[in-house]
Design an enzyme around this catalytic site. Structure first.
Site, PDB file in Angstrom:
ATOM      1  N   GLU A 496      40.296  39.846  43.515  1.00 26.06           N
ATOM      2  CA  GLU A 496      40.532  38.310  43.364  1.00 26.06           C
ATOM      3  C   GLU A 496      39.567  37.542  43.820  1.00 26.06           C
ATOM      4  O   GLU A 496      39.622  36.310  43.852  1.00 26.06           O
ATOM      5  CB  GLU A 496      41.950  38.361  43.805  1.00 26.06           C
ATOM      6  N   LYS A 616      37.570  41.825  47.642  1.00 28.93           N
ATOM      7  CA  LYS A 616      38.809  41.788  48.197  1.00 28.93           C
ATOM      8  C   LYS A 616      39.551  43.029  48.507  1.00 28.93           C
ATOM      9  O   LYS A 616      40.313  43.514  49.271  1.00 28.93           O
ATOM     10  CB  LYS A 616      39.813  40.610  47.430  1.00 28.93           C
TER      11      LYS A 616
END
Ligand code: BGC
Length: 784
Positions: A496, A616
């Site tokens: 993300e 991430k």
């Protein structure tokens, strides 16, 4: 109080206000219909405590003005609090843990019985010592019932005691600090009242979705095992109702209070029957101990179907905790409801209880143990297929485009902004471009069909769902004539952080490997599953969906010519252009700034995470979590790329060096991906992943537990360490068990029959299988 078996219990031996929020979520109780945080009954919401009562799938949508835009926010609703109970002695305030001297404290979750106990011995400022012994459960036998029993014993004093038991409608959705700017008053309280000798009630309604919520409680007292009919005074306020009683106690004499609560909503029964049914249920309900016996029996049945044993007590406890939470959130009661998988379970407000792709991780455990619950999760998606078709159309695609985040009606719920808690500023949120969520639905359909052999489901809804998802993938894939390859642009992969190229005008990235491979895989599997249908159903679907053989041919071509981007060293790139981003020294950043989330931290510094080669969470590695290296090599071969274990190993090593693991989904995915490539590394990720929510450092757990990670560790055990695979109509078990886990004994439901397998790590892996229930002739082929 109950005996404690360590592998069945989560135990705390002291009160820690700083950790109370996490414990409230970790020890929360639920039955797949209701969920109740493990807040102290005497507490109200403050900086330490957050009582929360939730009904699975009970959402409400509010609009908040953010950055000049009307931002909608559909959220699971914190319902009126059923728990409140407190007491006071003469000349003192109402009991609160935070105001007394705690002499002994024990809080234990007994997973085998679904019971939470707390024992507190305290002294007040006048030196009066009192023992409080509490038990509570959320009934697995009767899904609308919850029960609390509290015994108070004056240890060195005699005197008067005042008791109050409340139902409290003064609740809002206030758990998650970074959601503070969103409107959070979801309920209007319609009525408070009393009934019978011991009953109080409260009626509420959600202010947008108009769900009626009736909460009633019956409070009984016993002194020295004799029911005590103390005169009560009921105090009605507009938004809460309290039942007060006064009693006298002698030193050493125990008073026991039982509060049995019933909660019904108009999601369960007609609106005008809610209040009456709550009362009637309580009039019929027996006492705490009898209700508890039925509850315990219901749990015993669930545990029998989820049987697992390993010798190491800590491992066993993690497995049981993860199963416990999955079952509290998706019990056989849930299988009758229309709900999806909120990543933090129903006992928290993180992500507003919305549904992402995390069902992908919870699904294997459910499918192999509670296939009805797994099917219900797919039906939740099927009921929203029309909305997904509409979303595809609105975005210029064909087929069904499932939203990244959804709740009651299947509309996209990802907010366009997220609050950066470090800077206090709003950041644009482009994560809704995670189109790969549709691939998770497709994978689960395929998985469910494979494990259960449920042809009826496939014919009724599974095939239609996967065909429409495949059609979406074909329509989002654009032909690049220069390469004669299909490409997917403007999407976000599981990582993300990478939602846009630096300096680009439009959001999303191109040719995310995970997305592209899953798109090609779905196109291929949709056709195969379709071919399993009988000719009549095939024709019906062709007509209903206006499918033609040309369209199938096009899918076939896309599924063979999807583009995958490789790096110069031959390894696979996360997406096109990822390797041209600036290098990021994660270690140096951590040394300087500590463990801050990188997207927030960099944004607060006026920088942006998208400029850097940093992820991430696991992204390309999800492929190796879902498929074995050999399966992936085959898929790449079909795409016309040659791949081997060495490339995969180097790819994972490279991606790992760029992963910040800032999602709870990252570590177990790497554990799965590395299981056959580097067993030590896999086991080390696995151990870390297993400890999710177990440390006071896991501050986020206060907002809700991490179901994806809990389901994911169980899935890695099943698929990788135990090596369980379905091959047409038999199971193949090819174990490669870490030493610390051997032997594992586990129950499995395969094609309607229950098996218990014992799998050990020996020179030649040893597998023993016994059929528990003879339900057909299953050919179990045990390789090795
Ligand atoms: C992850 C998503 C995940 C969500 C809920 C996010 O932090 O990036 O992949 O679905 O949490 O678990």
């Amino acid at each position: 109080m109950m005996e404690m078996d360590k592998a069945w219990c989560i135990h705390f031996d002291h009160y820690d206000p700083a950790d109370e929020g996490r414990r409230e979520a970790l020890l929360a109780l639920g039955n797949g219909c209701l969920a109740s945080r493990a807040a102290a009954p005497e507490s109200r919401e403050d900086k330490i405590h957050y009582p929360g009562t939730y009904r699975v799938g009970c959402y409400n949508e509010l609009i908040t003005q953010i950055q000049g835009q009307d931002v909608k926010n559909e959220s699971i609703v914190n319902l009126p609090n059923w728990l409140p109970f407190s007491f006071r002695m003469e000349r003192s305030d109402w009991f609160s843990l935070d105001d007394v001297t705690i002499l002994d404290y024990e809080q234990t979750l007994h997973m085998q019985q679904g019971l939470l106990t707390r024992k507190v011995r305290f002294s007040d400022e006048q030196g009066r010592q009192t023992l409080v012994q509490e038990r509570r459960f959320v009934s697995m036998a009767q899904p609308n019932l919850m029960a609390l029993s509290i015994a108070l014993t004056p240890l060195n004093w005699s005197g008067k005691l005042e008791l109050q038991s409340n139902l409290d409608g003064r609740v809002i959705n206030n758990k998650v600090t970074r959601y503070a700017p969103f409107n959070k008053v979801h309920l209007e309280i319609l009525n408070t009242g009393e009934w019978g000798e011991n009953g109080i009630e409260l009626l509420a309604r959600t202010n947008q979705s108009s769900v009626t919520v009736a909460l009633a409680a019956r409070t009984n007292l016993w002194i020295a095992e004799q029911e005590h009919k103390a005169q009560r005074v009921v105090n009605h306020e507009d938004d809460h109702v309290s039942d007060y009683r006064r009693i006298s106690l002698r030193e050493g004499e125990e008073v026991r209070l039982e509060k049995i609560a019933a909660l019904y909503t108009s999601l369960d029964i007609p609106e005008d029957a809610c209040a009456r049914t709550a009362q009637e249920t309580l009039l019929k309900a027996s006492d705490f101990d009898t209700l508890f016996t039925a509850h315990k029996d219901a749990w015993q049945n669930l545990w029998q179907r989820s049987y697992i044993e390993v010798d190491a007590a800590d491992q066993l406890c993690y497995f049981r905790l993860h199963i416990f939470h999955i079952l509290q959130n998706f019990s056989p009661h849930t299988a009758k409801m229309d709900v999806g998988v909120p990543p933090s379970g129903w006992q928290g407000e993180e992500y507003h209880g919305q549904v992402f792709w995390d069902e992908l991780f919870v699904f294997p455990f459910l499918t192999f143990h509670f296939p009805d619950s797994a099917r219900a999760l797919l039906q939740y998606r099927y009921r929203r297929l029309d909305t997904a078709r509409k979303l595809a159309k609105e975005n210029g695609y064909r087929g069904a485009m499932f939203p990244w985040r959804s709740a009651s009606d299947g509309e996209e719920e990802t907010p366009p902004f997220q609050l950066n808690p470090i800077s206090g500023e709003w950041m644009e949120d482009r994560t809704c471009l995670q189109r790969h969520v549709g691939a998770a639905v497709a994978y689960n359909i395929w998985y469910y069909a494979k494990v259960t052999g449920d042809q009826q489901f496939l014919a009724d809804c599974g095939a239609e769902l996967i065909l429409e998802i495949a059609r979406f993938w074909a329509s989002i894939s654009k032909h690049n004539p220069a390469l004669n390859r299909y490409e997917i642009h403007g999407v976000v992969g599981p990582d993300e952080y990478q939602t846009m190229y630096p300096e680009a005008n439009s959001p999303g990235v191109s040719n995310n490997t995970y997305t592209n491979v899953m798109a090609a895989w779905t196109l291929c599997q949709a056709r195969r599953l379709f071919e399993q249908l009988n000719p009549q159903r095939q024709q019906e679907l062709m007509d209903k969906l206006a499918l033609s053989s040309e369209e199938f041919e096009h899918w076939d071509e896309v599924s063979r010519r999807m583009r995958i981007v490789f790096r110069e060293d031959g390894t696979i790139s996360q997406f096109e252009g990822f390797d041209q981003l600036k290098e990021f020294d994660l270690q140096k950043f951590r040394e300087k700034h500590g463990h801050q989330r990188l997207d927030w931290a960099l944004d607060a510094m006026g920088d942006s995470v998208e400029k850097y080669r940093i992820s991430k969470q696991a992204d390309t590695a999800v492929l190796l979590y879902l498929f074995t290296p050999a399966e992936l090599v085959n898929q790449f071969e079909r795409l016309g790329y040659s791949l081997n274990e060495d490339i995969l190993k180097r790819t994972i090593t490279n991606h790992l060096s760029q992963t910040a693991h800032e999602s709870s989904l990252s570590r177990f995915i790497y554990a799965g991906a590395l299981a056959s490539l580097s067993t030590d590394q896999s086991w080390s990720f696995y151990k870390e992943a297993q400890q999710i929510d177990m440390s006071p450092e896991d501050k986020g757990a206060s907002e809700g537990i991490h179901l994806g990670a809990m389901g994911g560790t169980l899935a890695v055990l099943l698929h990788r360490y135990l090596g369980i695979k379905v091959k047409s109509d038999y199971l193949v078990i090819t174990p490669s068990l870490p030493e610390a886990l051997s032997p594992v004994r586990i129950s499995l439901n395969f094609r309607g029959a229950e098996y218990v397998c014992e799998i050990s790590r020996t020179a030649e892996p040893l597998v023993k299988v016994a059929e528990r229930v003879n339900a057909g002739h299953i050919n179990l082929n045990l390789s090795k």
